[in-house]
Design a protein around this motif. Structure first.
Motif, PDB file in Angstrom:
ATOM      1  N   ARG A  17      84.802  27.484  78.640  1.00 32.62           N
ATOM      2  CA  ARG A  17      83.140  28.011  79.111  1.00 32.62           C
ATOM      3  C   ARG A  17      82.512  28.370  78.326  1.00 32.62           C
ATOM      4  N   SER A  18      81.436  27.467  78.647  1.00 35.81           N
ATOM      5  CA  SER A  18      80.040  27.534  77.723  1.00 35.81           C
ATOM      6  C   SER A  18      79.467  28.649  77.185  1.00 35.81           C
ATOM      7  N   THR A  19      78.504  29.776  76.687  1.00 33.64           N
ATOM      8  CA  THR A  19      78.437  31.227  76.186  1.00 33.64           C
ATOM      9  C   THR A  19      77.259  30.901  77.892  1.00 33.64           C
ATOM     10  N   SER A  20      76.982  29.997  78.076  1.00 33.35           N
ATOM     11  CA  SER A  20      75.977  30.265  79.229  1.00 33.35           C
ATOM     12  C   SER A  20      76.303  30.616  80.525  1.00 33.35           C
ATOM     13  N   LYS A  21      77.702  29.789  80.541  1.00 41.00           N
ATOM     14  CA  LYS A  21      78.029  30.175  82.087  1.00 41.00           C
ATOM     15  C   LYS A  21      79.076  31.152  81.650  1.00 41.00           C
ATOM     16  N   ARG A  22      79.459  32.075  80.294  1.00 39.98           N
ATOM     17  CA  ARG A  22      80.109  32.971  80.354  1.00 39.98           C
ATOM     18  C   ARG A  22      79.174  34.020  80.700  1.00 39.98           C
ATOM     19  N   ALA A  23      78.313  33.796  80.524  1.00 36.13           N
ATOM     20  CA  ALA A  23      76.356  34.913  80.129  1.00 36.13           C
ATOM     21  C   ALA A  23      75.798  35.280  82.289  1.00 36.13           C
ATOM     22  N   LEU A  24      76.190  33.796  82.621  1.00 33.90           N
ATOM     23  CA  LEU A  24      76.446  34.149  84.197  1.00 33.90           C
ATOM     24  C   LEU A  24      77.321  34.853  85.098  1.00 33.90           C
ATOM     25  N   LEU A  25      78.227  34.518  84.531  1.00 33.67           N
ATOM     26  CA  LEU A  25      79.598  35.029  85.435  1.00 33.67           C
ATOM     27  C   LEU A  25      79.972  37.127  84.574  1.00 33.67           C
ATOM     28  N   GLU A  26      78.814  37.076  83.735  1.00 31.83           N
ATOM     29  CA  GLU A  26      79.196  38.546  83.355  1.00 31.83           C
ATOM     30  C   GLU A  26      78.319  38.431  84.422  1.00 31.83           C
ATOM     31  N   LEU A  78      76.591  42.648  89.278  1.00 30.95           N
ATOM     32  CA  LEU A  78      76.039  42.995  90.118  1.00 30.95           C
ATOM     33  C   LEU A  78      77.234  43.218  91.689  1.00 30.95           C
ATOM     34  N   GLY A  79      78.479  43.171  90.496  1.00 30.03           N
ATOM     35  CA  GLY A  79      79.242  43.343  92.042  1.00 30.03           C
ATOM     36  C   GLY A  79      79.982  41.734  92.625  1.00 30.03           C
ATOM     37  N   ALA A  80      79.477  41.124  91.899  1.00 31.04           N
ATOM     38  CA  ALA A  80      80.614  40.292  92.533  1.00 31.04           C
ATOM     39  C   ALA A  80      81.432  39.753  91.957  1.00 31.04           C
ATOM     40  N   ASP A  81      82.525  38.791  92.639  1.00 34.60           N
ATOM     41  CA  ASP A  81      84.365  39.003  91.965  1.00 34.60           C
ATOM     42  C   ASP A  81      84.204  36.948  91.772  1.00 34.60           C
ATOM     43  N   TRP A  82      83.693  36.766  90.963  1.00 34.89           N
ATOM     44  CA  TRP A  82      83.384  35.101  91.149  1.00 34.89           C
ATOM     45  C   TRP A  82      85.139  34.663  90.561  1.00 34.89           C
TER      46      TRP A  82
END
Length: 66
Positions: free
Chosen positions: A48-57, A62-66
């Motif tokens: 995963r890219s840095t931006s994708k990791r940041a988005l998932l974090e 926020l409580g989402a289980d992606w």
């Protein structure tokens, strides 16, 4: 709204098979019922890219289980 590059008509030179989305969904549903729902492994996320990791974090905070 359709994409400005999309066309409603298939190009005249296209030689491949054309499948309507509704037909594909119906056929996949029947196939899944016949075979059972496959147990697909989740993506490990090792590349995963840095931006994708940041988005998932941010989603995780926020409580989402992606």
């Amino acid at each position: 709204m359709a994409s400005p590059t999309s066309k409603t008509d298939i190009a005249a030179d296209w030689q491949g098979r054309v499948i309507a989305h509704d037909d594909l969904v119906s056929r996949l549903s029947v196939r899944r019922e016949e075979l059972g729902e496959p147990d697909m492994p989740r993506n490990a996320g090792n590349r995963r890219s840095t931006s994708k990791r940041a988005l998932l974090e941010a989603l995780h905070q926020l409580g989402a289980d992606w």
